[in-house]
Scaffold this motif. Structure first.
Motif, PDB file in Angstrom:
ATOM      1  N   GLY A  73       0.388  -1.221  -0.014  1.00 22.43           N
ATOM      2  CA  GLY A  73      -0.270  -0.091  -0.173  1.00 22.43           C
ATOM      3  C   GLY A  73       0.298   1.315   0.232  1.00 22.43           C
ATOM      4  N   ALA A  82      -1.040   7.259   6.152  1.00 21.91           N
ATOM      5  CA  ALA A  82      -2.353   6.916   5.740  1.00 21.91           C
ATOM      6  C   ALA A  82      -2.237   6.927   3.976  1.00 21.91           C
ATOM      7  CB  ALA A  82      -3.396   7.909   6.046  1.00 21.91           C
ATOM      8  N   PRO A  83      -2.527   6.126   3.217  1.00 21.51           N
ATOM      9  CA  PRO A  83      -3.952   4.900   3.315  1.00 21.51           C
ATOM     10  C   PRO A  83      -2.972   4.228   4.496  1.00 21.51           C
ATOM     11  CG  PRO A  83      -3.646   5.501   1.427  1.00 21.51           C
ATOM     12  CD  PRO A  83      -2.459   6.436   2.153  1.00 21.51           C
ATOM     13  N   TYR A  86      -4.408   0.395   5.150  1.00 20.71           N
ATOM     14  CA  TYR A  86      -6.377   0.740   4.045  1.00 20.71           C
ATOM     15  C   TYR A  86      -6.113   1.162   3.103  1.00 20.71           C
ATOM     16  CZ  TYR A  86      -7.005   0.616   9.178  1.00 20.71           C
ATOM     17  OH  TYR A  86      -7.519  -0.246  10.700  1.00 20.71           O
ATOM     18  N   SER A  87      -5.597   0.964   2.017  1.00 21.22           N
ATOM     19  CA  SER A  87      -5.105   1.416   0.981  1.00 21.22           C
ATOM     20  C   SER A  87      -5.988   1.127  -0.576  1.00 21.22           C
ATOM     21  CB  SER A  87      -3.631   2.030   0.655  1.00 21.22           C
ATOM     22  OG  SER A  87      -2.841   1.675   0.767  1.00 21.22           O
ATOM     23  N   ARG A  89      -8.918   0.524   0.199  1.00 20.41           N
ATOM     24  CA  ARG A  89     -10.191   0.163   1.000  1.00 20.41           C
ATOM     25  C   ARG A  89     -10.421   1.647   1.441  1.00 20.41           C
ATOM     26  NH1 ARG A  89      -8.306  -3.100   3.810  1.00 20.41           N
ATOM     27  NH2 ARG A  89      -8.181  -3.426   6.292  1.00 20.41           N
ATOM     28  N   PHE A  90      -9.168   2.567   1.188  1.00 16.57           N
ATOM     29  CA  PHE A  90      -9.593   4.475   1.663  1.00 16.57           C
ATOM     30  C   PHE A  90     -10.969   4.941   1.802  1.00 16.57           C
ATOM     31  CE2 PHE A  90      -6.752   8.115   2.025  1.00 16.57           C
ATOM     32  CZ  PHE A  90      -6.661   8.387   2.940  1.00 16.57           C
ATOM     33  N   ASN A 100     -10.368   6.239  -4.479  1.00 16.25           N
ATOM     34  CA  ASN A 100      -9.278   5.632  -3.438  1.00 16.25           C
ATOM     35  C   ASN A 100      -8.394   7.251  -3.332  1.00 16.25           C
ATOM     36  OD1 ASN A 100     -10.350   4.299  -1.941  1.00 16.25           O
ATOM     37  ND2 ASN A 100      -8.954   2.275  -3.130  1.00 16.25           N
ATOM     38  N   LYS A 103     -10.272  10.889  -2.635  1.00 20.96           N
ATOM     39  CA  LYS A 103     -10.120  11.080  -1.323  1.00 20.96           C
ATOM     40  C   LYS A 103      -8.857  11.331  -0.863  1.00 20.96           C
ATOM     41  CE  LYS A 103     -10.746   9.367   2.840  1.00 20.96           C
ATOM     42  NZ  LYS A 103     -10.870   7.917   4.505  1.00 20.96           N
ATOM     43  N   LEU A 104      -7.828  10.795  -1.657  1.00 18.21           N
ATOM     44  CA  LEU A 104      -6.491  10.810  -0.956  1.00 18.21           C
ATOM     45  C   LEU A 104      -5.689  12.470  -1.768  1.00 18.21           C
ATOM     46  CD1 LEU A 104      -3.749  10.044   0.636  1.00 18.21           C
ATOM     47  CD2 LEU A 104      -2.591   9.458  -1.666  1.00 18.21           C
ATOM     48  N   TYR A 156      -2.904   3.766  -6.767  1.00 18.01           N
ATOM     49  CA  TYR A 156      -2.659   4.521  -7.100  1.00 18.01           C
ATOM     50  C   TYR A 156      -1.735   5.225  -7.501  1.00 18.01           C
ATOM     51  CZ  TYR A 156      -4.910   4.405  -2.477  1.00 18.01           C
ATOM     52  OH  TYR A 156      -5.960   4.790  -1.015  1.00 18.01           O
TER      53      TYR A 156
END
Length: 201
Positions: A73, A82-83, A86-87, A89-90, A100, A103-104, A156
């Motif tokens: 992740g 973070a994430p 939880y990458s 399912r961020f 994802n 949000k980031l 990502y």
């Protein structure tokens, strides 16, 4: 030929691992290809906890094969890592890359380049056909860019930028990415162990 079961059905990961291990005389199979339908809950607090749990749970159900599990992740410095685990399912929905990424990027809005430093981490756990457990971890440092660049990769990759290459993971061809990635770096650490296992065949 030795068999290696990758404890994943993530097609992108399977392709990367198969490509990186192609120089060895190993038959690499996904869970689906091996006919294994087991979902292991990733409830560890670290990448390594999750990787080892997946490998050991799958190993219980197979014979005469190695099991390799990874958990990987993205960790962003200014978000306290973070994430992280939880990458995938961020944003709440597992594997929704678009959400994802959105949000980031929203969390990093207004941050400086220095604050956008990030790294990809890959923890791997390999359990040999004889039950020997090996744990390694690979990383690669980069930064997050505010717009998506490139069409390759997954997760990502379009926003993870490597300054020394002047491109994101998603702008790289698979050969370059698979030679420098966190996953490649973890697998490089496994190479001596894999060679030893091959010699035992």
């Amino acid at each position: 030929m030795k068999k290696l079961i990758v404890a994943s059905n993530n097609e992108h990961k399977i392709v990367e691992i198969k490509e990186i291990l192609s120089k060895y005389s190993i038959e690499v199979l996904s869970l689906k290809e091996a006919g294994i339908n087991i979902e292991v809950e990733e409830d560890g607090t670290t990448f390594m906890e999750n990787a080892y749990k997946k490998a050991s749970e799958i190993h219980k159900f197979i014979q005469n094969a190695m099991v390799l599990a990874d958990d990987s992740g993205l960790m962003v410095e200014c978000l306290d890592g973070a994430p992280g685990v939880y990458s995938a399912r961020f944003a709440g929905e597992h594997g929704n890359d678009k959400k994802n990424n959105e949000k980031l990027l929203s969390l990093l809005k207004g941050k400086s380049d220095e604050e956008k430093k990030a790294k990809f981490v890959c923890a791997m756990a390999l359990i040999s056909d004889k039950g020997k457990a090996i744990r390694v971890q690979g990383e690669i440092n980069g930064m997050i860019v505010c717009e998506k660049r490139g069409k390759s990769g997954f997760g990502y990759d379009p926003i993870f930028y490597l300054p020394e290459y002047k491109m994101t993971f998603a702008q790289m061809d698979s050969h370059l990415k698979n030679s420098i990635s966190h996953r490649a770096n973890a697998l490089k650490k496994l190479e001596d162990e894999i060679k030893n296992l091959m010699e035992d065949e």
